[in-house]
Design a protein around this motif. Structure first.
Motif, PDB file in Angstrom:
ATOM      1  N   LEU A 153     -10.375 -11.078   3.201  1.00 36.39           N
ATOM      2  CA  LEU A 153      -9.967 -11.502   1.871  1.00 36.39           C
ATOM      3  C   LEU A 153      -8.636 -12.233   1.975  1.00 36.39           C
ATOM      4  O   LEU A 153      -7.822 -11.921   2.855  1.00 36.39           O
ATOM      5  CB  LEU A 153      -9.805 -10.300   0.926  1.00 36.39           C
ATOM      6  N   THR A 154      -8.412 -13.169   1.078  1.00 39.24           N
ATOM      7  CA  THR A 154      -7.110 -13.817   1.041  1.00 39.24           C
ATOM      8  C   THR A 154      -6.044 -12.805   0.627  1.00 39.24           C
ATOM      9  O   THR A 154      -6.316 -11.859  -0.115  1.00 39.24           O
ATOM     10  CB  THR A 154      -7.108 -14.985   0.041  1.00 39.24           C
ATOM     11  N   ASN A 155      -4.839 -12.987   1.128  1.00 41.60           N
ATOM     12  CA  ASN A 155      -3.692 -12.144   0.776  1.00 41.60           C
ATOM     13  C   ASN A 155      -3.798 -10.725   1.329  1.00 41.60           C
ATOM     14  O   ASN A 155      -3.079  -9.825   0.906  1.00 41.60           O
ATOM     15  CB  ASN A 155      -3.505 -12.073  -0.747  1.00 41.60           C
ATOM     16  N   LEU A 156      -4.748 -10.521   2.266  1.00 36.95           N
ATOM     17  CA  LEU A 156      -4.955  -9.180   2.835  1.00 36.95           C
ATOM     18  C   LEU A 156      -5.190  -9.282   4.337  1.00 36.95           C
ATOM     19  O   LEU A 156      -5.994 -10.096   4.795  1.00 36.95           O
ATOM     20  CB  LEU A 156      -6.169  -8.520   2.177  1.00 36.95           C
ATOM     21  N   SER A 157      -4.475  -8.460   5.093  1.00 40.42           N
ATOM     22  CA  SER A 157      -4.740  -8.337   6.524  1.00 40.42           C
ATOM     23  C   SER A 157      -5.182  -6.918   6.811  1.00 40.42           C
ATOM     24  O   SER A 157      -4.818  -5.981   6.087  1.00 40.42           O
ATOM     25  CB  SER A 157      -3.495  -8.675   7.349  1.00 40.42           C
ATOM     26  N   SER A 158      -5.975  -6.731   7.856  1.00 43.58           N
ATOM     27  CA  SER A 158      -6.473  -5.406   8.220  1.00 43.58           C
ATOM     28  C   SER A 158      -6.357  -5.240   9.724  1.00 43.58           C
ATOM     29  O   SER A 158      -6.974  -5.984  10.487  1.00 43.58           O
ATOM     30  CB  SER A 158      -7.934  -5.258   7.779  1.00 43.58           C
ATOM     31  N   GLU A 159      -5.564  -4.242  10.146  1.00 38.26           N
ATOM     32  CA  GLU A 159      -5.278  -4.031  11.559  1.00 38.26           C
ATOM     33  C   GLU A 159      -5.342  -2.533  11.885  1.00 38.26           C
ATOM     34  O   GLU A 159      -5.238  -1.689  10.988  1.00 38.26           O
ATOM     35  CB  GLU A 159      -3.888  -4.577  11.924  1.00 38.26           C
ATOM     36  N   PRO A 160      -5.473  -2.170  13.166  1.00 35.05           N
ATOM     37  CA  PRO A 160      -5.477  -0.757  13.554  1.00 35.05           C
ATOM     38  C   PRO A 160      -4.059  -0.178  13.603  1.00 35.05           C
ATOM     39  O   PRO A 160      -3.086  -0.904  13.815  1.00 35.05           O
ATOM     40  CB  PRO A 160      -6.104  -0.787  14.955  1.00 35.05           C
ATOM     41  N   ALA A 161      -3.975   1.129  13.394  1.00 31.24           N
ATOM     42  CA  ALA A 161      -2.695   1.834  13.513  1.00 31.24           C
ATOM     43  C   ALA A 161      -2.954   3.325  13.679  1.00 31.24           C
ATOM     44  O   ALA A 161      -3.946   3.853  13.161  1.00 31.24           O
ATOM     45  CB  ALA A 161      -1.813   1.589  12.297  1.00 31.24           C
ATOM     46  N   ASP A 162      -2.060   3.985  14.403  1.00 32.11           N
ATOM     47  CA  ASP A 162      -2.102   5.437  14.592  1.00 32.11           C
ATOM     48  C   ASP A 162      -1.023   6.041  13.714  1.00 32.11           C
ATOM     49  O   ASP A 162       0.175   5.836  13.950  1.00 32.11           O
ATOM     50  CB  ASP A 162      -1.872   5.776  16.063  1.00 32.11           C
ATOM     51  N   LEU A 163      -1.416   6.757  12.700  1.00 26.20           N
ATOM     52  CA  LEU A 163      -0.470   7.294  11.723  1.00 26.20           C
ATOM     53  C   LEU A 163       0.505   8.288  12.332  1.00 26.20           C
ATOM     54  O   LEU A 163       1.591   8.511  11.789  1.00 26.20           O
ATOM     55  CB  LEU A 163      -1.238   7.936  10.559  1.00 26.20           C
ATOM     56  N   THR A 164       0.168   8.889  13.461  1.00 30.36           N
ATOM     57  CA  THR A 164       1.086   9.830  14.110  1.00 30.36           C
ATOM     58  C   THR A 164       2.050   9.130  15.061  1.00 30.36           C
ATOM     59  O   THR A 164       2.943   9.764  15.628  1.00 30.36           O
ATOM     60  CB  THR A 164       0.314  10.913  14.893  1.00 30.36           C
ATOM     61  N   ASN A 165       1.853   7.822  15.240  1.00 31.94           N
ATOM     62  CA  ASN A 165       2.724   7.050  16.136  1.00 31.94           C
ATOM     63  C   ASN A 165       2.715   5.594  15.685  1.00 31.94           C
ATOM     64  O   ASN A 165       2.192   4.716  16.365  1.00 31.94           O
ATOM     65  CB  ASN A 165       2.245   7.177  17.586  1.00 31.94           C
ATOM     66  N   LEU A 166       3.313   5.339  14.544  1.00 29.75           N
ATOM     67  CA  LEU A 166       3.279   4.008  13.959  1.00 29.75           C
ATOM     68  C   LEU A 166       4.104   3.021  14.774  1.00 29.75           C
ATOM     69  O   LEU A 166       5.152   3.369  15.320  1.00 29.75           O
ATOM     70  CB  LEU A 166       3.797   4.055  12.518  1.00 29.75           C
ATOM     71  N   HIS A 167       3.631   1.788  14.833  1.00 29.19           N
ATOM     72  CA  HIS A 167       4.283   0.763  15.647  1.00 29.19           C
ATOM     73  C   HIS A 167       5.389   0.027  14.891  1.00 29.19           C
ATOM     74  O   HIS A 167       6.011  -0.884  15.439  1.00 29.19           O
ATOM     75  CB  HIS A 167       3.241  -0.249  16.138  1.00 29.19           C
ATOM     76  N   PHE A 168       5.649   0.397  13.645  1.00 29.50           N
ATOM     77  CA  PHE A 168       6.676  -0.270  12.862  1.00 29.50           C
ATOM     78  C   PHE A 168       8.076   0.222  13.253  1.00 29.50           C
ATOM     79  O   PHE A 168       8.241   1.379  13.677  1.00 29.50           O
ATOM     80  CB  PHE A 168       6.475  -0.011  11.366  1.00 29.50           C
ATOM     81  N   GLN A 169       9.061  -0.629  13.050  1.00 26.39           N
ATOM     82  CA  GLN A 169      10.444  -0.218  13.264  1.00 26.39           C
ATOM     83  C   GLN A 169      10.877   0.742  12.163  1.00 26.39           C
ATOM     84  O   GLN A 169      10.335   0.727  11.052  1.00 26.39           O
ATOM     85  CB  GLN A 169      11.361  -1.432  13.284  1.00 26.39           C
ATOM     86  N   SER A 170      11.850   1.570  12.465  1.00 25.77           N
ATOM     87  CA  SER A 170      12.385   2.500  11.472  1.00 25.77           C
ATOM     88  C   SER A 170      13.024   1.731  10.321  1.00 25.77           C
ATOM     89  O   SER A 170      13.577   0.641  10.507  1.00 25.77           O
ATOM     90  CB  SER A 170      13.424   3.420  12.113  1.00 25.77           C
ATOM     91  N   ASP A 171      12.910   2.286   9.114  1.00 23.58           N
ATOM     92  CA  ASP A 171      13.537   1.712   7.913  1.00 23.58           C
ATOM     93  C   ASP A 171      13.102   0.268   7.652  1.00 23.58           C
ATOM     94  O   ASP A 171      13.896  -0.562   7.213  1.00 23.58           O
ATOM     95  CB  ASP A 171      15.070   1.759   8.033  1.00 23.58           C
ATOM     96  N   SER A 172      11.830  -0.041   7.903  1.00 23.25           N
ATOM     97  CA  SER A 172      11.404  -1.444   7.847  1.00 23.25           C
ATOM     98  C   SER A 172      10.439  -1.792   6.720  1.00 23.25           C
ATOM     99  O   SER A 172      10.188  -2.978   6.477  1.00 23.25           O
ATOM    100  CB  SER A 172      10.754  -1.834   9.186  1.00 23.25           C
ATOM    101  N   ILE A 173       9.859  -0.797   6.015  1.00 23.49           N
ATOM    102  CA  ILE A 173       8.815  -1.096   5.029  1.00 23.49           C
ATOM    103  C   ILE A 173       9.296  -0.693   3.627  1.00 23.49           C
ATOM    104  O   ILE A 173       9.424   0.491   3.320  1.00 23.49           O
ATOM    105  CB  ILE A 173       7.510  -0.359   5.367  1.00 23.49           C
ATOM    106  N   PRO A 174       9.530  -1.659   2.750  1.00 20.01           N
ATOM    107  CA  PRO A 174      10.036  -1.342   1.409  1.00 20.01           C
ATOM    108  C   PRO A 174       8.990  -0.721   0.478  1.00 20.01           C
ATOM    109  O   PRO A 174       9.333   0.062  -0.407  1.00 20.01           O
ATOM    110  CB  PRO A 174      10.486  -2.706   0.870  1.00 20.01           C
ATOM    111  N   SER A 175       7.718  -1.103   0.655  1.00 20.07           N
ATOM    112  CA  SER A 175       6.672  -0.614  -0.250  1.00 20.07           C
ATOM    113  C   SER A 175       5.498  -0.136   0.598  1.00 20.07           C
ATOM    114  O   SER A 175       4.841  -0.932   1.275  1.00 20.07           O
ATOM    115  CB  SER A 175       6.232  -1.728  -1.207  1.00 20.07           C
ATOM    116  N   LEU A 176       5.225   1.167   0.540  1.00 19.79           N
ATOM    117  CA  LEU A 176       4.301   1.798   1.490  1.00 19.79           C
ATOM    118  C   LEU A 176       3.446   2.834   0.768  1.00 19.79           C
ATOM    119  O   LEU A 176       3.929   3.554  -0.112  1.00 19.79           O
ATOM    120  CB  LEU A 176       5.116   2.471   2.598  1.00 19.79           C
ATOM    121  N   SER A 177       2.181   2.918   1.140  1.00 18.17           N
ATOM    122  CA  SER A 177       1.304   3.946   0.569  1.00 18.17           C
ATOM    123  C   SER A 177       0.392   4.527   1.629  1.00 18.17           C
ATOM    124  O   SER A 177       0.051   3.869   2.615  1.00 18.17           O
ATOM    125  CB  SER A 177       0.454   3.374  -0.588  1.00 18.17           C
TER     126      SER A 177
END
Length: 288
Positions: A153-177
């Motif tokens: 879909l436009t405006n949407l990306s879908s990727e894999p992630a492990d919720l117990t070991n997220l690949h994001f940097q700390s303090d990096s996501i302003p809006s999260l669910s």
């Protein structure tokens, strides 16, 4: 009606009931599993038994209605339907349109939270796909799941992630669910590794990657605390707050066991939450 009466009705009124009792007679462990379900969740088991009995009765009615419809076709000079083309829908003849209260109300509530916060981009981890896909019509959404979804879909990306070991940097996501997800982590239901503290690890990771002054939206079963393996965990209000103890509670709501006039109960106290068997706790946290 006692459980023996429900079982007897099921046995006498349906083909499925007869097959079950033959199976239970030959394989006692099957009967033990059934009775364990009764003891664990009496109301749900009784509802399932009654549902099967109703479907058997409805199927008999369906056959008659198909014959009646074919007679109407023939009388109009048209060909009757083949059995192979029949598609029995046996549960839709209800006085009101039913719905799963958890999965209608919590995404609707969360969408309103995101709309009020009005972020440039929103990150969702493993919530119901309806939420991310509809939300992407109004705000860019990055969706992640342990089992990636092939969404296009436009405006949407879908990727894999492990919720117990997220690949994001700390303090990096302003809006999260992450809604109706944490309760499953570590139970193996979805092919994830067994981990008795999987839910706590997931909560720590969500807290870690949330940006300062950001918003984290979570939803999970609440009520009498317990683990119903391998389906989910159910938490007390206090357990939810403890899992996110490094964050600040902004608001919370409850989808109760029974229907509420307002749909959701906004800002319920812990006693109301504790009185639930399987409510849906909806929480917004921020990081100071």
């Amino acid at each position: 009606m006692k459980i023996r009466q429900h079982i007897g009705r099921f046995w006498r009124s349906s083909v499925a009931g007869g097959k079950y009792f033959k199976l239970a007679w030959k394989h006692p462990h099957f009967a033990w599993l059934f009775m364990n379900c009764v003891e664990t969740d009496f109301d749900s088991t009784v509802a399932n038994i009654d549902h099967l009995a109703r479907r058997q009765t409805a199927m008999l009615g369906f056959r008659k209605e198909l014959q009646d419809f074919n007679r109407l076709l023939v009388s109009a000079g048209r060909n009757p339907l083949n059995d192979v083309d029949s598609y029995p829908c046996l549960d839709d003849r209800t006085a009101e349109t039913g719905f799963d209260r958890h999965y209608i109300y919590h995404p609707a509530w969360a969408a309103r939270v995101v709309a009020a916060f009005n972020p440039k981009k929103h990150v969702d981890i493993s919530s119901t796909l309806h939420f991310a896909t509809i939300l992407s019509a109004f705000v860019k959404v990055d969706f992640f799941d342990f089992r990636p979804a092939a969404l296009v879909l436009t405006n949407l990306s879908s990727e894999p992630a492990d919720l117990t070991n997220l690949h994001f940097q700390s303090d990096s996501i302003p809006s999260l669910s992450c809604m109706h997800v944490i309760e499953h982590i570590g139970l193996g239901r979805y092919g994830d590794p067994m981990d008795i503290d999987g839910d706590k690890k997931a909560a720590r990771e969500l807290s870690r990657v949330l940006a300062k002054d950001g918003r984290l939206i979570v939803a999970m079963p609440v009520g009498k605390p317990r683990i119903q393996f391998n389906a989910h965990r159910i938490y007390s209000h206090e357990q939810v707050l403890q899992m996110f103890e490094t964050l600040t509670l902004v608001e919370h709501a409850l989808v109760p066991d029974g229907a509420a006039e307002s749909g959701l109960i906004m800002g319920p106290d812990s006693d109301v939450i504790a009185a639930q068997s399987y409510g849906c706790g909806c929480y917004v946290f921020s990081k100071q």
